[in-house]
Motif scaffolding. Structure first.
Motif, mmCIF file in Angstrom:
data_model
loop_
_atom_site.group_PDB
_atom_site.id
_atom_site.type_symbol
_atom_site.label_atom_id
_atom_site.label_comp_id
_atom_site.label_asym_id
_atom_site.label_seq_id
_atom_site.Cartn_x
_atom_site.Cartn_y
_atom_site.Cartn_z
ATOM 1 N N ASP A 30 -10.760 -13.466 8.012
ATOM 2 C CA ASP A 30 -11.422 -12.169 8.101
ATOM 3 C C ASP A 30 -11.254 -11.345 6.830
ATOM 4 O O ASP A 30 -11.402 -10.130 6.850
ATOM 5 C CB ASP A 30 -10.943 -11.391 9.325
ATOM 6 N N HIS A 156 -16.298 -11.753 13.144
ATOM 7 C CA HIS A 156 -15.151 -11.111 13.792
ATOM 8 C C HIS A 156 -15.651 -9.852 14.501
ATOM 9 O O HIS A 156 -15.347 -8.730 14.090
ATOM 10 C CB HIS A 156 -14.076 -10.777 12.755
ATOM 11 N N ASN A 159 -13.478 -6.770 15.255
ATOM 12 C CA ASN A 159 -12.963 -5.928 14.181
ATOM 13 C C ASN A 159 -13.749 -4.622 14.114
ATOM 14 O O ASN A 159 -14.905 -4.562 14.550
ATOM 15 C CB ASN A 159 -13.072 -6.646 12.835
ATOM 16 N N ASP A 263 -6.674 1.557 6.097
ATOM 17 C CA ASP A 263 -6.483 0.545 7.131
ATOM 18 C C ASP A 263 -6.891 -0.848 6.655
ATOM 19 O O ASP A 263 -7.001 -1.781 7.447
ATOM 20 C CB ASP A 263 -7.227 0.914 8.421
ATOM 21 N N TRP A 264 -7.124 -0.987 5.343
ATOM 22 C CA TRP A 264 -7.305 -2.301 4.723
ATOM 23 C C TRP A 264 -6.020 -2.702 4.005
ATOM 24 O O TRP A 264 -5.335 -1.862 3.421
ATOM 25 C CB TRP A 264 -8.416 -2.282 3.679
ATOM 26 N N GLU A 265 -5.740 -3.988 3.980
ATOM 27 C CA GLU A 265 -4.711 -4.546 3.102
ATOM 28 C C GLU A 265 -5.410 -5.099 1.868
ATOM 29 O O GLU A 265 -6.347 -5.888 1.978
ATOM 30 C CB GLU A 265 -3.947 -5.671 3.805
ATOM 31 N N ARG A 292 -8.382 -7.294 3.580
ATOM 32 C CA ARG A 292 -8.190 -7.849 4.916
ATOM 33 C C ARG A 292 -7.793 -6.719 5.846
ATOM 34 O O ARG A 292 -6.975 -5.867 5.466
ATOM 35 C CB ARG A 292 -7.092 -8.925 4.891
ATOM 36 N N PRO A 293 -8.367 -6.665 7.045
ATOM 37 C CA PRO A 293 -7.964 -5.600 7.967
ATOM 38 C C PRO A 293 -6.449 -5.585 8.152
ATOM 39 O O PRO A 293 -5.833 -6.624 8.388
ATOM 40 C CB PRO A 293 -8.685 -5.963 9.270
ATOM 41 N N LYS A 294 -5.879 -4.413 8.016
ATOM 42 C CA LYS A 294 -4.429 -4.286 8.127
ATOM 43 C C LYS A 294 -4.024 -4.373 9.591
ATOM 44 O O LYS A 294 -4.587 -3.696 10.449
ATOM 45 C CB LYS A 294 -3.972 -2.957 7.520
ATOM 46 N N ILE A 295 -3.056 -5.223 9.857
ATOM 47 C CA ILE A 295 -2.554 -5.393 11.221
ATOM 48 C C ILE A 295 -1.290 -4.559 11.368
ATOM 49 O O ILE A 295 -0.317 -4.776 10.632
ATOM 50 C CB ILE A 295 -2.250 -6.873 11.522
ATOM 51 N N PRO A 296 -1.277 -3.598 12.286
ATOM 52 C CA PRO A 296 -0.069 -2.786 12.465
ATOM 53 C C PRO A 296 1.108 -3.667 12.881
ATOM 54 O O PRO A 296 1.131 -4.224 13.969
ATOM 55 C CB PRO A 296 -0.452 -1.810 13.581
ATOM 56 N N SER A 297 2.044 -3.840 11.979
ATOM 57 C CA SER A 297 3.184 -4.705 12.261
ATOM 58 C C SER A 297 4.268 -4.430 11.242
ATOM 59 O O SER A 297 3.990 -4.145 10.077
ATOM 60 C CB SER A 297 2.772 -6.180 12.198
#
Length: 528
Positions: A30, A156, A159, A263-265, A292-297
């Motif tokens: 993605d 996706h 998303n 909210d992007w990496e 890449r979409p940032k995944i909250p983690s």
């Protein structure tokens, strides 16, 4: 600003090309590949650099990077049509700034038709009357425009949608540039909704200017927009993006930007200053970013790609470095360990394969020679998204008069953790020698205080003596493997890394080996 402009002034254009291109397949992850490119208006009296003499160079630059989203500036209608005809699989959205149709320069947007569905779109003029076609205000010398689309990712669909804007600020009016930045920022604030934002453009001012500060006031996790280049290259000082078709230009302002919401990496961000056949494609360099979409983690992961590339010769007999680079790009690794790499050999036309694969994939690369071969060298390479050190070479036990075997070791720093990456390639025709090579590796590396990741072509399957020897100190990064698999990723110590995912990628043509992708989770240290 009213969205009525969408229906009256915006239109989508698509043309299909019979010209073979590299756009046949959609990316496998993605990640979103973004390019901003001022291609120089096509009626300029540029002599040897006129549009007809460089249009194919522009197409090559676009094909080479393979953007999912492309923002272009100074585009006239016939230039837009040429790009569509020669870069297949794109839709275009844009209007001329003079009449809202085809007259005047466009800030034409291109997006991959196989990946995105356009939900809405529009255009507004950078003036006090943004809905008035051809309007200009403040000290602007010319009408200026911003085009935008909202897209759904068909690959996706869960998303968030993407709000993609593309613009070109005035080259003379400083007040106009400042007010234009304010206008676009307000548009984004009002119209973002739940979308992730990407903005491209030629802003005609550098990263110390007032318009820049309006877009990127104080970058943080909660910023509306971040500068992709500065985010990925925080210490880079010389970010110039204008060349004027002159080889002598080697400094200046970074006036072409790619911004995105926080909210992007940002996986990669570069300025492509390379020439094609000794020439520049435009008077601006294309700037690129991979998002890449940032995944909250809170977890930190490391993506490792291990690939014996067989000097980039596929099972079809073709030597194709672009094909190898494309596999790397689609896998989106942090680090790549490559085996069977040529360095300026006759059989691969004297090309430095490490440098070329690194350039085509957007990575940094280091090569280690195992032997002299055909006027050049043959060995292994390690690629990284960030610059890497030279590294060191460990010679492994090898039979006389046969190919020498090595391990290539490079130190890296992931966050605040020191690590070592090791690429290797064991001998192919002697199991006893392979076992000795495994013992040598273990002996040399076992006392390191760093976290270590080992990857390569071991020419041995699970259950064999060489693999059992490695298992004495290494953890295999593949919970399940094929019975004929000989390419592996290993790590140590097991209390600092954990397998998140691992797979062989289904790429049977580009080499006689399949690439192996392993994502490792970095665990916190238990030491006090």
């Amino acid at each position: 600003m009213s969205n009525v402009i969408v229906g009256l002034l915006g239109f989508v254009i698509v043309l299909f090309s019979s010209v073979p291109t590299a756009f046949a397949e959609a990316p496998s992850t993605d990640v979103i590949r973004v390019m901003s490119f001022n291609i120089r208006y096509g009626t300029a009296n540029d002599g040897a650099n006129s549009w007809k003499n460089r249009r194919d160079l522009v197409v090559e630059k676009i094909r080479e990077f393979e953007p999912d989203l492309l923002g272009t500036q100074e585009v006239l209608d016939f230039q837009r049509d040429y790009l569509l005809q020669n870069c297949a699989n794109y839709l275009s959205w844009g209007v001329g700034r003079d009449d809202g149709k085809n007259s005047g320069e466009m800030t034409a947007i291109f997006y991959r038709r196989d990946r995105f569905e356009q939900l809405e779109g529009g255009h507004f003029w950078l003036s006090l009357t943004p809905e008035m076609v051809g309007s200009k205000s403040w000290d602007s010398s010319l009408p200026r425009i911003c085009s935008w689309v909202r897209l759904r990712d068909k690959l996706h669909p869960n998303n968030p949608t993407i709000l993609f804007l593309n613009t070109h600020f005035d080259h003379r009016g400083s007040d106009a540039r400042r007010e234009s930045a304010s206008l676009i920022r307000k548009f984004v604030e009002k119209n973002r909704k739940e979308s992730q934002v990407v903005i491209t453009g030629d802003f005609n001012c550098g990263d110390s200017s007032e318009p820049y500060r309006q877009f990127f006031p104080e970058e943080s996790e909660n910023s509306l927009l971040i500068d992709t280049f500065r985010s990925f290259n925080p210490t880079e000082k010389n970010g110039y993006t204008f060349n004027g078709f002159r080889n002598s230009v080697n400094s200046g302002e970074r006036i072409d930007w790619i911004g995105c919401s926080s909210d992007w990496e940002v996986r990669l961000a570069h300025i492509d200053r390379t020439q094609t056949r000794g020439r520049f494609a435009s008077d601006h360099f294309p700037v690129t970013a991979v998002l890449r979409p940032k995944i909250p983690s809170s977890e930190q992961t490391i993506r490792i790609l291990c690939y014996n590339i067989h000097h980039a010769e596929g099972v079809d007999g073709k030597v194709d470095l672009y094909r190898i680079a494309r596999i790397i790009r689609n896998a989106d690794p942090d680090y790549v360990m490559l085996q069977e790499v040529d360095h300026r050999t006759r059989r691969t036309n004297g090309i430095d394969q490490t440098s070329e694969i690194a350039r085509l994939s957007g990575y940094h690369g280091r090569f280690a020679s195992a032997m002299e071969f055909q006027g050049g060298q043959y060995g292994q390479a390690i690629l990284s998204r960030q610059p890497i050190e030279t590294g060191r070479v460990l010679k492994l036990p090898s039979p006389e008069k046969q190919e020498p075997r090595i391990a290539f070791i490079i130190p890296v720093r992931v966050g605040n953790v020191d690590m070592e990456l090791i690429s290797t390639h064991f001998t192919h025709n002697d199991s006893q020698i392979r076992t000795e090579q495994a013992k040598k590796l273990n002996e040399y590396l076992r006392d390191s205080s760093r976290i270590q990741i080992l990857a390569g072509d071991f020419n041995a399957t699970v259950g064999s003596d060489p693999i059992r020897e490695l298992q004495k100190i290494w953890t295999l990064g593949h919970p399940s493997v094929g019975k004929n698999q000989i390419d592996f990723v290993w790590f140590r110590p097991s209390d600092r890394l954990q397998v998140k995912s691992a797979q062989q990628l289904p790429e049977p043509i580009a080499s006689d080996h399949l690439p192996v992708l392993c994502e490792l989770r970095l665990l916190p240290s238990m030491s006090k």
